[in-house]
Design a protein around this motif. Structure first.
Motif, PDB file in Angstrom:
ATOM      1  N   MET A 125       0.849  -1.194   0.000  1.00  0.00           N
ATOM      2  CA  MET A 125       0.000   0.000   0.000  1.00  0.00           C
ATOM      3  C   MET A 125       0.881   1.238   0.000  1.00  0.00           C
ATOM      4  SD  MET A 125      -2.947   1.209  -0.180  1.00  0.00           S
ATOM      5  CE  MET A 125      -4.171   2.418   0.321  1.00  0.00           C
ATOM      6  N   ALA A 126       0.971   1.902  -1.145  1.00  0.00           N
ATOM      7  CA  ALA A 126       1.784   3.111  -1.273  1.00  0.00           C
ATOM      8  C   ALA A 126       0.931   4.324  -1.635  1.00  0.00           C
ATOM      9  CB  ALA A 126       2.854   2.896  -2.332  1.00  0.00           C
ATOM     10  N   ALA A 127      -0.417   4.193  -1.514  1.00  0.00           N
ATOM     11  CA  ALA A 127      -1.304   5.317  -1.823  1.00  0.00           C
ATOM     12  C   ALA A 127      -1.313   6.314  -0.665  1.00  0.00           C
ATOM     13  CB  ALA A 127      -2.704   4.807  -2.110  1.00  0.00           C
ATOM     14  N   GLN A 128      -1.755   7.542  -0.943  1.00  0.00           N
ATOM     15  CA  GLN A 128      -1.818   8.627   0.050  1.00  0.00           C
ATOM     16  C   GLN A 128      -3.277   9.005   0.319  1.00  0.00           C
ATOM     17  OE1 GLN A 128       1.058   9.757   1.436  1.00  0.00           O
ATOM     18  NE2 GLN A 128       2.176   8.284   0.141  1.00  0.00           N
ATOM     19  N   SER A 129      -3.504   9.482   1.540  1.00  0.00           N
ATOM     20  CA  SER A 129      -4.855   9.950   1.904  1.00  0.00           C
ATOM     21  C   SER A 129      -5.081  11.350   1.355  1.00  0.00           C
ATOM     22  CB  SER A 129      -5.028   9.954   3.423  1.00  0.00           C
ATOM     23  OG  SER A 129      -4.902   8.654   3.948  1.00  0.00           O
ATOM     24  N   ALA A 130      -6.259  11.579   0.828  1.00  0.00           N
ATOM     25  CA  ALA A 130      -6.664  12.899   0.328  1.00  0.00           C
ATOM     26  C   ALA A 130      -8.081  13.164   0.836  1.00  0.00           C
ATOM     27  CB  ALA A 130      -6.596  12.941  -1.191  1.00  0.00           C
ATOM     28  N   ALA A 131      -8.182  13.979   1.878  1.00  0.00           N
ATOM     29  CA  ALA A 131      -9.463  14.164   2.564  1.00  0.00           C
ATOM     30  C   ALA A 131     -10.520  14.809   1.676  1.00  0.00           C
ATOM     31  CB  ALA A 131      -9.253  15.001   3.826  1.00  0.00           C
ATOM     32  N   HIS A 132     -10.111  15.560   0.655  1.00  0.00           N
ATOM     33  CA  HIS A 132     -11.089  16.268  -0.153  1.00  0.00           C
ATOM     34  C   HIS A 132     -11.831  15.346  -1.135  1.00  0.00           C
ATOM     35  CE1 HIS A 132      -7.509  16.101  -2.721  1.00  0.00           C
ATOM     36  NE2 HIS A 132      -8.319  16.238  -3.759  1.00  0.00           N
ATOM     37  N   LEU A 133     -11.341  14.085  -1.292  1.00  0.00           N
ATOM     38  CA  LEU A 133     -12.018  13.156  -2.188  1.00  0.00           C
ATOM     39  C   LEU A 133     -13.208  12.532  -1.481  1.00  0.00           C
ATOM     40  CD1 LEU A 133      -8.870  11.421  -3.711  1.00  0.00           C
ATOM     41  CD2 LEU A 133     -10.278  13.199  -4.746  1.00  0.00           C
ATOM     42  N   GLY A 134     -14.300  12.379  -2.148  1.00  0.00           N
ATOM     43  CA  GLY A 134     -15.535  11.934  -1.518  1.00  0.00           C
ATOM     44  C   GLY A 134     -15.821  10.457  -1.689  1.00  0.00           C
ATOM     45  N   GLU A 135     -17.093  10.099  -1.403  1.00  0.00           N
ATOM     46  CA  GLU A 135     -17.516   8.705  -1.415  1.00  0.00           C
ATOM     47  C   GLU A 135     -17.469   8.112  -2.824  1.00  0.00           C
ATOM     48  OE1 GLU A 135     -21.343   8.182   0.256  1.00  0.00           O
ATOM     49  OE2 GLU A 135     -21.448   6.042  -0.158  1.00  0.00           O
ATOM     50  N   LEU A 136     -17.817   8.927  -3.838  1.00  0.00           N
ATOM     51  CA  LEU A 136     -17.810   8.417  -5.204  1.00  0.00           C
ATOM     52  C   LEU A 136     -16.404   7.958  -5.629  1.00  0.00           C
ATOM     53  CD1 LEU A 136     -20.182  10.957  -7.022  1.00  0.00           C
ATOM     54  CD2 LEU A 136     -20.677   8.609  -6.291  1.00  0.00           C
ATOM     55  N   TRP A 137     -15.398   8.676  -5.121  1.00  0.00           N
ATOM     56  CA  TRP A 137     -14.022   8.283  -5.435  1.00  0.00           C
ATOM     57  C   TRP A 137     -13.699   6.919  -4.812  1.00  0.00           C
ATOM     58  CZ3 TRP A 137     -10.441   9.362  -8.797  1.00  0.00           C
ATOM     59  CH2 TRP A 137      -9.131   8.941  -8.562  1.00  0.00           C
ATOM     60  N   SER A 138     -14.150   6.701  -3.589  1.00  0.00           N
ATOM     61  CA  SER A 138     -13.902   5.408  -2.934  1.00  0.00           C
ATOM     62  C   SER A 138     -14.564   4.264  -3.704  1.00  0.00           C
ATOM     63  CB  SER A 138     -14.410   5.442  -1.485  1.00  0.00           C
ATOM     64  OG  SER A 138     -13.684   6.382  -0.720  1.00  0.00           O
ATOM     65  N   ILE A 139     -15.782   4.540  -4.252  1.00  0.00           N
ATOM     66  CA  ILE A 139     -16.450   3.503  -5.052  1.00  0.00           C
ATOM     67  C   ILE A 139     -15.612   3.146  -6.278  1.00  0.00           C
ATOM     68  CG2 ILE A 139     -18.481   3.026  -6.477  1.00  0.00           C
ATOM     69  CD1 ILE A 139     -20.108   4.712  -4.513  1.00  0.00           C
ATOM     70  N   ARG A 140     -15.038   4.167  -6.924  1.00  0.00           N
ATOM     71  CA  ARG A 140     -14.221   3.914  -8.112  1.00  0.00           C
ATOM     72  C   ARG A 140     -12.957   3.122  -7.742  1.00  0.00           C
ATOM     73  NH1 ARG A 140     -15.844   7.164 -12.385  1.00  0.00           N
ATOM     74  NH2 ARG A 140     -13.803   7.106 -13.413  1.00  0.00           N
ATOM     75  N   VAL A 141     -12.365   3.443  -6.580  1.00  0.00           N
ATOM     76  CA  VAL A 141     -11.154   2.738  -6.143  1.00  0.00           C
ATOM     77  C   VAL A 141     -11.462   1.275  -5.841  1.00  0.00           C
ATOM     78  CG1 VAL A 141      -9.452   2.570  -4.284  1.00  0.00           C
ATOM     79  CG2 VAL A 141      -9.963   4.792  -5.319  1.00  0.00           C
ATOM     80  N   LEU A 142     -12.544   1.011  -5.096  1.00  0.00           N
ATOM     81  CA  LEU A 142     -12.897  -0.373  -4.762  1.00  0.00           C
ATOM     82  C   LEU A 142     -13.280  -1.156  -6.020  1.00  0.00           C
ATOM     83  CD1 LEU A 142     -14.915   0.219  -1.473  1.00  0.00           C
ATOM     84  CD2 LEU A 142     -12.555  -0.555  -1.702  1.00  0.00           C
ATOM     85  N   THR A 143     -13.939  -0.487  -6.958  1.00  0.00           N
ATOM     86  CA  THR A 143     -14.268  -1.137  -8.223  1.00  0.00           C
ATOM     87  C   THR A 143     -12.991  -1.518  -8.984  1.00  0.00           C
ATOM     88  OG1 THR A 143     -16.340   0.118  -8.364  1.00  0.00           O
ATOM     89  CG2 THR A 143     -15.503  -0.889 -10.400  1.00  0.00           C
TER      90      THR A 143
END
Length: 495
Positions: A400-418
């Motif tokens: 896991m080398a990704a970074q947290s970005a608080a300004h990204l919302g729920e739709l972004w998380s759906i795209r990542v999990l997809t």
């Protein structure tokens, strides 16, 4: 009248005589021709083309150079089947016998902890007695095995001196392989280290100088075993002063030279030597190192560290992010099988007034190793994505080398999990996710995976979503036939 009758009778008998002589000569020619032709054909059929035939009346003369006495006898025997042996004249001669080649003398002295063996062909009993006595004095209580053959021929020039030198070598190198021919004396041995090797070379050179009458060429082959390297490593650093390779490992001198040449071609300063030893993690170690060096030299202020199978790229704030990600992806594809890449780059402090376009990249290697880079939506999403990836691919396989970005919302998380769901359907591949795009490429061993991925993306992202799929189907290799267990075989035999 009486005179006329007498003359007529004389003329008649004279003509008869001439005709008889002519017929006799013709008959002789026919018989001679038939005889020589028939014998010649028989010899040709038997492969005796070297035989020449000449007929004289009823006699036939055979001539030529016979390669052997057996061939000469065969030629006579074949001719005797056509005409009587009494009518055959043997003028055949035997070819000159080849000169007997001089024996090629050789001597091998094999000395080890179990004793000394003498092998070869030497000139005479005197040389043998000398060798046995001299080597026995050197061997002490160890056995001396005599496997020598003798030739009753004079010794080559300088042979005695070379034998004495070979025996003297055993006092310098107790365990050695010494080979002596009429021209060359070879000495082979294994030394513990380079210091011992240099010491023995000095002693042997001194011994050779003492034998001024030694005419043989002396070939010395002292081999130092390579050490075992516990971990094959390479470190190449790029900074404002340039590139520098500080650590280097290789299995052979040839591999070390190829690594140094690649680093030198890239403009890097080199260490004095590369450590050479056994224990390479892969037969393709040098190939992997050369590929990694060529890749990292395209970046600025980036450090390359290779530890066995792990190829680590560490960037700096000055390293171009897009180029860094692209080089990492390309390197994963070019490395030989068994090597994997880990890439890290410090993220700059976010400017609250400027939002960097978000992206998420997930890659899966043929070995099942998964690397996640880019941004996820906040700390909770970071933990969620990490746990979800570990559940999909195994905890030990996820980096896991990704970074947290608080300004990204729920739709972004759906795209990542997809993205993780689609990557799990591939044997190897890469997924790139942005706020407006979704690209997937890779290979699979199941023919219907592409349709499954398409259906999954439409359900998760919506029917109007934009995405690109480049999935290649590779037919898996046929499984090896399953053999019955030993218990099954025994039960079958018992029946």
């Amino acid at each position: 009248m009486r005179l006329s009758v007498t003359l007529g009778t004389g003329a008649f008998f004279s003509a008869a005589f001439v005709i008889s002589v002519a017929i006799a000569y013709s008959a002789v020619g026919v018989i001679e021709g038939w005889t020589t032709k028939t014998i010649d054909q028989a010899h040709e059929a038997a492969g005796l083309s070297w035989v020449a035939q000449e007929a004289s009346g009823l006699n036939v003369t055979l001539s030529g150079i016979a390669p052997s006495e057996a061939a000469r006898f065969q030629a006579m025997r074949l001719a005797a089947t056509i005409v009587s042996g009494e009518r055959l004249v043997d003028n055949m001669v035997l070819a000159a016998a080849p000169k007997i080649a001089m024996a090629e003398f050789s001597l091998v002295v094999l000395s080890n902890a179990n004793g000394v063996s003498l092998i070869g062909l030497i000139p005479g009993q005197t040389e043998r007695d000398f060798l046995i006595e001299a080597v026995s004095q050197h061997a002490g209580t160890m056995p001396v095995t005599d496997l020598l053959d003798l030739a009753n021929q004079p010794a080559p020039e300088g042979w005695q001196t070379a034998q004495e030198f070979a025996v003297a070598v055993l006092d310098v190198i107790p365990q050695a392989f010494i080979s002596l021919t009429p021209d060359v004396l070879k000495i082979r041995a294994i030394t513990a280290n380079d210091a011992t090797k240099r010491k023995l070379e000095t002693q042997l050179n001194s011994l050779q100088l003492q034998k001024r009458d030694l005419q043989h060429e002396v070939v010395l082959e002292l081999i130092t075993p390579r050490p075992v390297i516990s971990s094959f490593r390479l470190r190449l650093t790029q900074d404002a002063k340039g590139a520098h390779m500080s650590v280097c490992s290789a299995e052979t001198a040839q591999d070390a030279e190829s690594i140094r040449s690649a680093a030198q071609a890239a403009g890097a300063t080199l260490p004095t030597t590369c450590q050479i030893g056994l224990g390479s993690p892969s037969p393709f170690w040098s190939q992997a190192v050369v590929v990694a060096i060529k890749a990292v030299m395209q970046l600025k202020e980036t450090t390359l560290e290779i530890n066995d199978h792990n190829v680590a790229l560490t960037g700096s704030l000055r390293t171009n992010t897009d180029l860094f990600d692209q080089i990492t992806t390309d390197l994963e594809a070019e490395l030989p099988k068994g090597f994997f890449v880990t890439a890290q780059r410090p993220e700059p402090v976010a400017n609250p007034t400027v939002k960097k376009p978000a992206q998420f990249i997930a890659t899966r290697s043929p070995e099942g190793l998964v690397q996640l880079r880019g941004q996820v939506a906040g700390d909770l999403a970071y933990r969620t994505v990490t746990s979800y990836a570990q559940a999909q691919f195994g905890a030990a396989s996820v980096n896991m080398a990704a970074q947290s970005a608080a300004h990204l919302g729920e739709l972004w998380s759906i795209r990542v999990l997809t993205a993780l769901d689609t990557l799990a359907l591939l044997d190897k591949g890469i997924v790139r996710v942005t706020e407006t795009g979704f690209t997937l490429s890779g290979t699979t061993g199941q023919a219907d995976r592409k349709e499954q991925i398409d259906s999954l993306l439409r359900r998760s992202l919506g029917p109007e979503a934009t995405f690109a799929i480049d999935v290649t189907y590779i037919e898996p290799a046929a499984p090896a036939p399953t053999l019955p267990s030993p218990q099954t075989c025994i039960a079958s035999i018992a029946k």
